[in-house]
Design an enzyme around this catalytic site. Structure first.
Site, PDB file in Angstrom:
ATOM      1  N   PRO A 146       0.606  -7.293   5.124  1.00  0.00           N
ATOM      2  CA  PRO A 146       0.265  -8.583   5.741  1.00  0.00           C
ATOM      3  C   PRO A 146       0.340  -9.357   4.652  1.00  0.00           C
ATOM      4  CG  PRO A 146      -1.199  -7.078   6.543  1.00  0.00           C
ATOM      5  CD  PRO A 146      -0.660  -6.381   5.672  1.00  0.00           C
ATOM      6  N   GLU A 153      -6.418   0.492   6.091  1.00  0.00           N
ATOM      7  CA  GLU A 153      -6.684  -0.942   5.530  1.00  0.00           C
ATOM      8  C   GLU A 153      -5.455  -0.923   4.492  1.00  0.00           C
ATOM      9  OE1 GLU A 153      -9.060  -2.053   8.324  1.00  0.00           O
ATOM     10  OE2 GLU A 153      -9.095  -3.429   6.629  1.00  0.00           O
ATOM     11  N   ARG A 183      22.232  -3.298   9.160  1.00  0.00           N
ATOM     12  CA  ARG A 183      23.308  -4.012   9.753  1.00  0.00           C
ATOM     13  C   ARG A 183      24.039  -4.952   8.876  1.00  0.00           C
ATOM     14  NH1 ARG A 183      22.387  -9.145  11.509  1.00  0.00           N
ATOM     15  NH2 ARG A 183      23.551  -9.158  13.318  1.00  0.00           N
ATOM     16  N   ASP A 225      24.933 -14.879  11.945  1.00  0.00           N
ATOM     17  CA  ASP A 225      23.498 -14.993  12.284  1.00  0.00           C
ATOM     18  C   ASP A 225      22.784 -16.131  12.033  1.00  0.00           C
ATOM     19  OD1 ASP A 225      23.729 -12.035  12.730  1.00  0.00           O
ATOM     20  OD2 ASP A 225      22.927 -11.424  11.030  1.00  0.00           O
TER      21      ASP A 225
HETATM   22  N1  LIG Z   1       3.492  -8.282   8.569  1.00  0.00           N
HETATM   23  C1  LIG Z   1       2.818  -6.977   8.856  1.00  0.00           C
HETATM   24  C2  LIG Z   1       2.519  -5.994   7.907  1.00  0.00           C
HETATM   25  C3  LIG Z   1       1.458  -5.212   8.392  1.00  0.00           C
HETATM   26  C4  LIG Z   1       1.186  -3.928   7.845  1.00  0.00           C
HETATM   27  C5  LIG Z   1       1.692  -3.147   6.967  1.00  0.00           C
HETATM   28  C6  LIG Z   1       1.224  -1.998   6.403  1.00  0.00           C
HETATM   29  C7  LIG Z   1       0.015  -1.820   6.530  1.00  0.00           C
HETATM   30  C8  LIG Z   1      -0.816  -0.722   6.046  1.00  0.00           C
HETATM   31  C9  LIG Z   1      -2.267  -0.976   7.015  1.00  0.00           C
HETATM   32  N2  LIG Z   1      -1.931  -1.899   7.879  1.00  0.00           N
HETATM   33  C10 LIG Z   1      -3.207  -2.319   8.544  1.00  0.00           C
HETATM   34  C11 LIG Z   1      -4.089  -3.352   8.112  1.00  0.00           C
HETATM   35  C12 LIG Z   1      -5.175  -3.847   8.694  1.00  0.00           C
HETATM   36  C13 LIG Z   1      -5.985  -4.917   8.241  1.00  0.00           C
HETATM   37  C14 LIG Z   1      -5.480  -5.381   7.058  1.00  0.00           C
HETATM   38  C15 LIG Z   1      -6.812  -6.460   6.340  1.00  0.00           C
HETATM   39  N3  LIG Z   1      -7.585  -5.973   5.640  1.00  0.00           N
HETATM   40  C16 LIG Z   1      -8.557  -7.158   5.129  1.00  0.00           C
HETATM   41  C17 LIG Z   1      -9.398  -6.635   3.945  1.00  0.00           C
HETATM   42  C18 LIG Z   1      -8.325  -5.502   3.451  1.00  0.00           C
HETATM   43  C19 LIG Z   1      -7.213  -5.326   4.368  1.00  0.00           C
HETATM   44  C20 LIG Z   1      -4.656  -5.103   6.238  1.00  0.00           C
HETATM   45  C21 LIG Z   1      -3.757  -4.005   6.803  1.00  0.00           C
HETATM   46  C22 LIG Z   1      -0.983  -2.677   7.660  1.00  0.00           C
HETATM   47  C23 LIG Z   1      -0.085  -3.539   8.130  1.00  0.00           C
HETATM   48  N4  LIG Z   1       0.939  -6.015   9.339  1.00  0.00           N
HETATM   49  N5  LIG Z   1       1.703  -7.219   9.653  1.00  0.00           N
END
Ligand SMILES: Nc1cc(-c2ccc3ccn(Cc4ccc(CN5CCCC5)cc4)c3c2)n[nH]1
Length: 251
Positions: free
Chosen positions: A93, A120, A162, A177
């Site tokens: 994220p 996480e 693609r 696209d």
């Molecule tokens: N575009 C998009 C990509 C993803 C994504 C990609 C990979 C993973 C691996 C684990 N998570 C879950 C997840 C839950 C909470 C946090 C936030 N925490 C706050 C403090 C430390 C981290 C991060 C991550 C992913 C999420 N989500 N959205």
């Protein structure tokens, strides 16, 4: 293109064997391999996570299994890219946006390795160590938090796949696209219609059956502008004025 995906849920990637990407793989345009991260654990519980240093919610993925998994994948060099190291793509994220331009850039790579985090996220030292031996791209597919990276990998492999030569037939060109570079860049596509000419009392815009291809192209651009103005006005600010034809400039 060789694609390796490291995940604790290899079954999550089964959809990559279906339809467009699956057919491309059957035709040898893509070589997709899923690896179970737990294959590189050595304890009876096949542990891949632990509590975060410094406290905080949830768990963090341990570095050791990731280090060994990446070593193993890197050791199995594909013949078509003996000299080029792969690019490691890490969905997160907190990454840079995964855009059509990034998809096009990654489609040029002969070898991609996707690291799917869960919990996480992955211990930071895994990405820092990887960056010493390959290009690393930390990418977000949108401003929302998923439960892990697997869905993001499905999205990225489809968007990249693609664009590979031979994957889309000419009839389905990726040229027009939304967001594709060129005249339609950062414009949303307008409405599409097919037979029957009338359906439940609704007809097709006459312009589309006029045979006047210049007028049809202009109408489609006007529709694209209108839809973009309604749904994504911020994209219009990015439009290169030179890309507008004179009629658009008057619009
Ligand atoms: N575009 C998009 C990509 C993803 C994504 C990609 C990979 C993973 C691996 C684990 N998570 C879950 C997840 C839950 C909470 C946090 C936030 N925490 C706050 C403090 C430390 C981290 C991060 C991550 C992913 C999420 N989500 N959205």
């Amino acid at each position: 293109m060789r694609v390796d995906v490291i995940t604790i849920f290899p079954e999550y990637l089964a959809p990559l064997g279906v339809s467009l990407i699956g057919k491309a793989a059957d035709r040898g345009l893509l070589d997709i391999r899923a690896h179970d991260l737990r294959d590189w654990t050595h304890d009876v519980h096949r542990t891949v996570d632990d509590t975060p240093y410094g406290g905080g919610p949830g768990m963090v993925m341990k570095p050791e299994p990731w280090g060994e998994a990446l070593d193993a994948v890197l050791a199995d060099v594909p013949p078509e890219s003996p000299e080029l190291p792969p690019t490691l793509v890490v969905p997160t994220p907190s990454g840079r946006p995964f855009t059509q331009a990034k998809a096009a850039q990654l489609a040029e790579s002969p070898w991609l390795i996707f690291a799917c985090g869960r919990y996480e996220g992955i211990d930071r030292r895994v990405i820092d160590a990887a960056a010493e031996r390959m290009a690393v791209e930390e990418l977000s597919i949108g401003d929302y938090v998923l439960a892990g990276g697997e869905v993001a990998v499905l999205v990225m492999v489809e968007a990249i796949g693609r664009l590979l030569p031979g994957v889309l037939g000419n009839a389905e060109s990726a040229r027009d696209d939304s967001f594709a570079a060129g005249a339609m860049e950062s414009l949303l596509e307008g409405p599409a219609y097919t037979k029957p000419a009338e359906w439940r009392g609704r007809t097709v815009p006459e312009i589309l059956t006029s045979g006047n291809h210049g007028a049809i192209a202009r109408w489609r651009r006007e529709q694209a502008f209108a839809r973009t103005a309604a749904h994504r006005p911020e994209l219009l600010a990015r439009l290169d004025p030179a890309a507008l034809d004179k009629r658009d400039r008057l619009a």
